[in-house]
Scaffold this active site. Sequence first.
Site, PDB file in Angstrom:
ATOM      1  N   LYS A 214       0.898  -1.175   0.000  1.00 14.15           N
ATOM      2  CA  LYS A 214       0.000   0.000   0.000  1.00 14.15           C
ATOM      3  C   LYS A 214       0.927   1.213   0.000  1.00 14.15           C
ATOM      4  O   LYS A 214       1.471   1.589   1.028  1.00 14.15           O
ATOM      5  CB  LYS A 214      -0.880  -0.010   1.250  1.00 14.15           C
ATOM      6  CG  LYS A 214      -2.157   0.821   1.158  1.00 14.15           C
ATOM      7  CD  LYS A 214      -2.015   2.275   0.797  1.00 14.15           C
ATOM      8  CE  LYS A 214      -1.639   3.161   1.982  1.00 14.15           C
ATOM      9  NZ  LYS A 214      -1.453   4.598   1.549  1.00 14.15           N
TER      10      LYS A 214
ATOM     11  N   GLY B 265      -4.390   3.390  -2.329  1.00  9.53           N
ATOM     12  CA  GLY B 265      -5.507   3.801  -1.481  1.00  9.53           C
ATOM     13  C   GLY B 265      -5.066   4.692  -0.344  1.00  9.53           C
ATOM     14  O   GLY B 265      -3.884   5.037  -0.224  1.00  9.53           O
TER      15      GLY B 265
ATOM     16  N   GLY C 235      -4.449   5.782   3.630  1.00 10.66           N
ATOM     17  CA  GLY C 235      -3.896   5.137   4.810  1.00 10.66           C
ATOM     18  C   GLY C 235      -4.940   4.595   5.772  1.00 10.66           C
ATOM     19  O   GLY C 235      -4.922   3.401   6.113  1.00 10.66           O
ATOM     20  N   PRO C 236      -5.874   5.458   6.218  1.00 12.69           N
ATOM     21  CA  PRO C 236      -6.835   4.978   7.219  1.00 12.69           C
ATOM     22  C   PRO C 236      -7.806   3.927   6.687  1.00 12.69           C
ATOM     23  O   PRO C 236      -8.523   3.300   7.465  1.00 12.69           O
ATOM     24  CB  PRO C 236      -7.594   6.256   7.614  1.00 12.69           C
ATOM     25  CG  PRO C 236      -6.689   7.375   7.220  1.00 12.69           C
ATOM     26  CD  PRO C 236      -5.955   6.900   6.008  1.00 12.69           C
TER      27      PRO C 236
ATOM     28  N   GLY D  49      -4.597   1.165   4.092  1.00 14.03           N
ATOM     29  CA  GLY D  49      -3.426   0.901   4.945  1.00 14.03           C
ATOM     30  C   GLY D  49      -3.824   0.172   6.209  1.00 14.03           C
ATOM     31  O   GLY D  49      -3.215  -0.837   6.591  1.00 14.03           O
TER      32      GLY D  49
ATOM     33  N   GLU E   3       9.866   2.201  10.587  1.00 15.03           N
ATOM     34  CA  GLU E   3      10.898   3.199  10.313  1.00 15.03           C
ATOM     35  C   GLU E   3      10.208   4.548  10.399  1.00 15.03           C
ATOM     36  O   GLU E   3       9.378   4.868   9.554  1.00 15.03           O
ATOM     37  CB  GLU E   3      11.495   2.929   8.930  1.00 15.03           C
ATOM     38  CG  GLU E   3      12.907   3.447   8.802  1.00 15.03           C
ATOM     39  CD  GLU E   3      12.917   4.898   8.376  1.00 15.03           C
ATOM     40  OE1 GLU E   3      12.914   5.768   9.277  1.00 15.03           O
ATOM     41  OE2 GLU E   3      12.914   5.148   7.173  1.00 15.03           O
TER      42      GLU E   3
ATOM     43  N   CYS F 291      14.009  11.337   6.166  1.00  9.99           N
ATOM     44  CA  CYS F 291      13.899  11.018   7.596  1.00  9.99           C
ATOM     45  C   CYS F 291      15.260  11.057   8.289  1.00  9.99           C
ATOM     46  O   CYS F 291      15.339  11.353   9.473  1.00  9.99           O
ATOM     47  CB  CYS F 291      13.220   9.671   7.792  1.00  9.99           C
ATOM     48  SG  CYS F 291      13.841   8.401   6.709  1.00  9.99           S
TER      49      CYS F 291
ATOM     50  N   GLU G 266      10.314  16.604  14.211  1.00  6.15           N
ATOM     51  CA  GLU G 266      10.694  16.414  12.811  1.00  6.15           C
ATOM     52  C   GLU G 266       9.921  17.414  11.955  1.00  6.15           C
ATOM     53  O   GLU G 266       8.698  17.388  11.910  1.00  6.15           O
ATOM     54  CB  GLU G 266      10.357  14.981  12.386  1.00  6.15           C
ATOM     55  CG  GLU G 266      10.825  14.643  11.004  1.00  6.15           C
ATOM     56  CD  GLU G 266      10.672  13.150  10.688  1.00  6.15           C
ATOM     57  OE1 GLU G 266       9.589  12.596  10.935  1.00  6.15           O
ATOM     58  OE2 GLU G 266      11.643  12.561  10.178  1.00  6.15           O
TER      59      GLU G 266
HETATM   60  P1  NAP Z   1       1.927   8.844   7.306  1.00  6.50           P
HETATM   61  O1  NAP Z   1       0.505   9.230   7.346  1.00  6.50           O
HETATM   62  O2  NAP Z   1       2.502   8.111   8.440  1.00  6.50           O
HETATM   63  O3  NAP Z   1       2.115   8.008   5.937  1.00  6.50           O
HETATM   64  C1  NAP Z   1       2.914   6.863   5.744  1.00  6.50           C
HETATM   65  C2  NAP Z   1       2.111   5.751   5.109  1.00  6.50           C
HETATM   66  O4  NAP Z   1       1.163   5.225   6.063  1.00  6.50           O
HETATM   67  C3  NAP Z   1       1.266   6.188   3.915  1.00  6.50           C
HETATM   68  O5  NAP Z   1       1.178   5.148   2.980  1.00  6.50           O
HETATM   69  C4  NAP Z   1      -0.072   6.431   4.570  1.00  6.50           C
HETATM   70  O6  NAP Z   1      -1.148   6.477   3.684  1.00  6.50           O
HETATM   71  C5  NAP Z   1      -0.152   5.279   5.529  1.00  6.50           C
HETATM   72  N1  NAP Z   1      -1.129   5.441   6.620  1.00  6.50           N
HETATM   73  C6  NAP Z   1      -1.656   6.585   7.114  1.00  6.50           C
HETATM   74  N2  NAP Z   1      -2.532   6.314   8.105  1.00  6.50           N
HETATM   75  C7  NAP Z   1      -2.563   4.966   8.243  1.00  6.50           C
HETATM   76  C8  NAP Z   1      -3.273   4.063   9.095  1.00  6.50           C
HETATM   77  N3  NAP Z   1      -4.133   4.502  10.017  1.00  6.50           N
HETATM   78  N4  NAP Z   1      -3.048   2.742   8.974  1.00  6.50           N
HETATM   79  C9  NAP Z   1      -2.178   2.279   8.053  1.00  6.50           C
HETATM   80  N5  NAP Z   1      -1.491   3.070   7.217  1.00  6.50           N
HETATM   81  C10 NAP Z   1      -1.671   4.411   7.306  1.00  6.50           C
HETATM   82  O7  NAP Z   1       2.814  10.113   7.042  1.00  6.50           O
HETATM   83  P2  NAP Z   1       2.388  11.468   6.309  1.00  6.50           P
HETATM   84  O8  NAP Z   1       1.047  11.936   6.787  1.00  6.50           O
HETATM   85  O9  NAP Z   1       2.488  11.238   4.862  1.00  6.50           O
HETATM   86  O10 NAP Z   1       3.531  12.472   6.792  1.00  6.50           O
HETATM   87  C11 NAP Z   1       3.419  13.095   8.073  1.00  6.50           C
HETATM   88  C12 NAP Z   1       4.763  13.188   8.763  1.00  6.50           C
HETATM   89  O11 NAP Z   1       5.352  11.896   8.877  1.00  6.50           O
HETATM   90  C13 NAP Z   1       5.831  13.978   8.031  1.00  6.50           C
HETATM   91  O12 NAP Z   1       5.734  15.345   8.261  1.00  6.50           O
HETATM   92  C14 NAP Z   1       7.100  13.397   8.596  1.00  6.50           C
HETATM   93  O13 NAP Z   1       7.411  13.992   9.820  1.00  6.50           O
HETATM   94  C15 NAP Z   1       6.740  11.950   8.818  1.00  6.50           C
HETATM   95  N6  NAP Z   1       7.228  11.084   7.718  1.00  6.50           N
HETATM   96  C16 NAP Z   1       8.296  10.289   7.932  1.00  6.50           C
HETATM   97  C17 NAP Z   1       8.777   9.503   6.906  1.00  6.50           C
HETATM   98  C18 NAP Z   1       9.940   8.603   7.096  1.00  6.50           C
HETATM   99  O14 NAP Z   1      10.634   8.286   6.134  1.00  6.50           O
HETATM  100  N7  NAP Z   1      10.188   8.091   8.278  1.00  6.50           N
HETATM  101  C19 NAP Z   1       8.170   9.518   5.650  1.00  6.50           C
HETATM  102  C20 NAP Z   1       7.053  10.338   5.456  1.00  6.50           C
HETATM  103  C21 NAP Z   1       6.604  11.103   6.496  1.00  6.50           C
HETATM  104  P3  NAP Z   1      -1.544   7.923   3.065  1.00  6.50           P
HETATM  105  O15 NAP Z   1      -0.515   8.215   2.060  1.00  6.50           O
HETATM  106  O16 NAP Z   1      -2.887   7.747   2.476  1.00  6.50           O
HETATM  107  O17 NAP Z   1      -1.536   8.914   4.206  1.00  6.50           O
END
Ligand code: NAP
Length: 462
Positions: A170, A201, A203-204, A207, A245, A279, A369
């Site tokens: 996903k 799709g 995340g919520p 995912g 991660e 990250c 971050e």
């Molecule tokens: P995120 O929501 O954690 O997204 C990461 C992945 O998880 C995406 O595929 C996302 O789908 C999915 N996801 C979201 N909610 C989920 C759930 N409840 N259950 C399962 N999967 C779920 O991150 P973001 O909103 O894109 O970014 C927010 C912050 O996260 C950034 O500002 C940064 O600080 C941090 N971040 C860290 C990394 C890293 O490499 N460690 C990478 C990106 C972001 P969707 O795409 O549909 O949201």
Amino acid sequence: MKAHDGMYIDGAWRPAAGRDTIAVVNPVDEQVIAEVPAGTVEDVDAAVRAARAALPAWAATAPAERAARIAALRDVLVARKDEIAESVTAELGAPLPFSQAVHAGVPILVAGSYAELAASYAFEEKVGNSTVYAEPVGVVGAITPWNYPLHQIVAKVAPALAAGCTVVLKPAEDTPLTAQLFAEAVHEAGVPAGVFNLVTGLGPVAGQALAEHEGVDLVSFTGSTAVGRRIGATAGAAVKRVALELGGKSANVILPSADLAKAVAVGVANVMGNSGQTCSAWTRMLVHTSQYDEAVALAAEAAAKYGDRIGPLVNAKQHARVRGYIEQGVAQGARLVAGGLEAPREQGYFVSPTVFADVTPEMTIAQEEIFGPVVSLIRYEDEDDALRIANGTVYGLAGAVWAGDEAEAVAFARRMDTGQVDINGGRFNPLAPFGGYKQSGVGRELGSHGLAEYLQTKSLQF
Ligand code: NAP
Ligand code: MG
């Protein structure tokens, strides 16, 4: 941009179960460039079933044959690297040269490394009167973010396939086109049907359905701490393997004996690359008080030179979030010496390369971050002070140490609570384990450590 209107499941593009779609936006001009289907619980279930059905045969495939498929996948990525770079540039906004060198280049290296590891890894070992077999964990649910769209997919899928696992991916909603291209590449490489499956799709919805699915044996997640925490809890309740991660707040420690100009220049470039959406970026630059003013001047100059070579942030939400952190930095008394809130362009989610001086270790911009092109310069009095500051966040993903003498830098790095440290600008190594201490995560990616995440052991006694 070309987009598939279905899911890649069981070796073919199949219609999605629902009708909802996700609009893909180019962050440079805010235009919709494509639409992809928004997966539902049904799509995830179909994909997991396909992965389960394909598991026994793939797990029993000889490692040399798995290695051959991964090598073929690497070759397809090489053949299609321009398309990959264009796709990442279109949906992430990264400047094309950066997409070519990093977003397309690094996954090729990583796929190549797993083609070799699959062929050479000791999946069987004698321990006293036992034979220990490394067997695949099973069906992997991979959930990836948008910041390195292809790298994060390959860093999970390549070792999973090398181990003999099957996968449901996903990808991030912001960067599904690169994920679809990857699915095409897997298909072209002749990976058997069901071994790799893609469900685009939200995340919520998709995912979460994947993380909760009882047919998934291991969840590998990269993204925010908030979501990672939930996924870890869900996996724990189901007694399921999990790899997380979760980002960082890494320190770039410049010891007084270092080449200051080089350390500052490389440090600023490290943060500005990919518009700060990395990250492992060294977003806190720690400088001895005697060299602090000089470092501030050098950093401001380096950031200003970056100018409009920087790409935008991925979306409006991240744009607003990063700007909010810049406002907070100013409000808490940090001093802007480059960049700031003034937009470098009228259109697109751009933030100017930004440098803050007079940042203290407790400020929000030194603790959280930011995920944007913002670097904070923090002064320290002596080495113990530097170490306290470096280790003084909840994160521990990466870092850097600069010193005149390599041994001095190594001694400092060994005291840091972090998973990776670059010594005097050390080069990226696709075989080095990557992952976090503390709240930066659980588990390691890349190289043989990354492969071991997808294996479980069985021992037979004789
Ligand atoms: P995120 O929501 O954690 O997204 C990461 C992945 O998880 C995406 O595929 C996302 O789908 C999915 N996801 C979201 N909610 C989920 C759930 N409840 N259950 C399962 N999967 C779920 O991150 P973001 O909103 O894109 O970014 C927010 C912050 O996260 C950034 O500002 C940064 O600080 C941090 N971040 C860290 C990394 C890293 O490499 N460690 C990478 C990106 C972001 P969707 O795409 O549909 O949201
Ligand atoms: Mg999200």
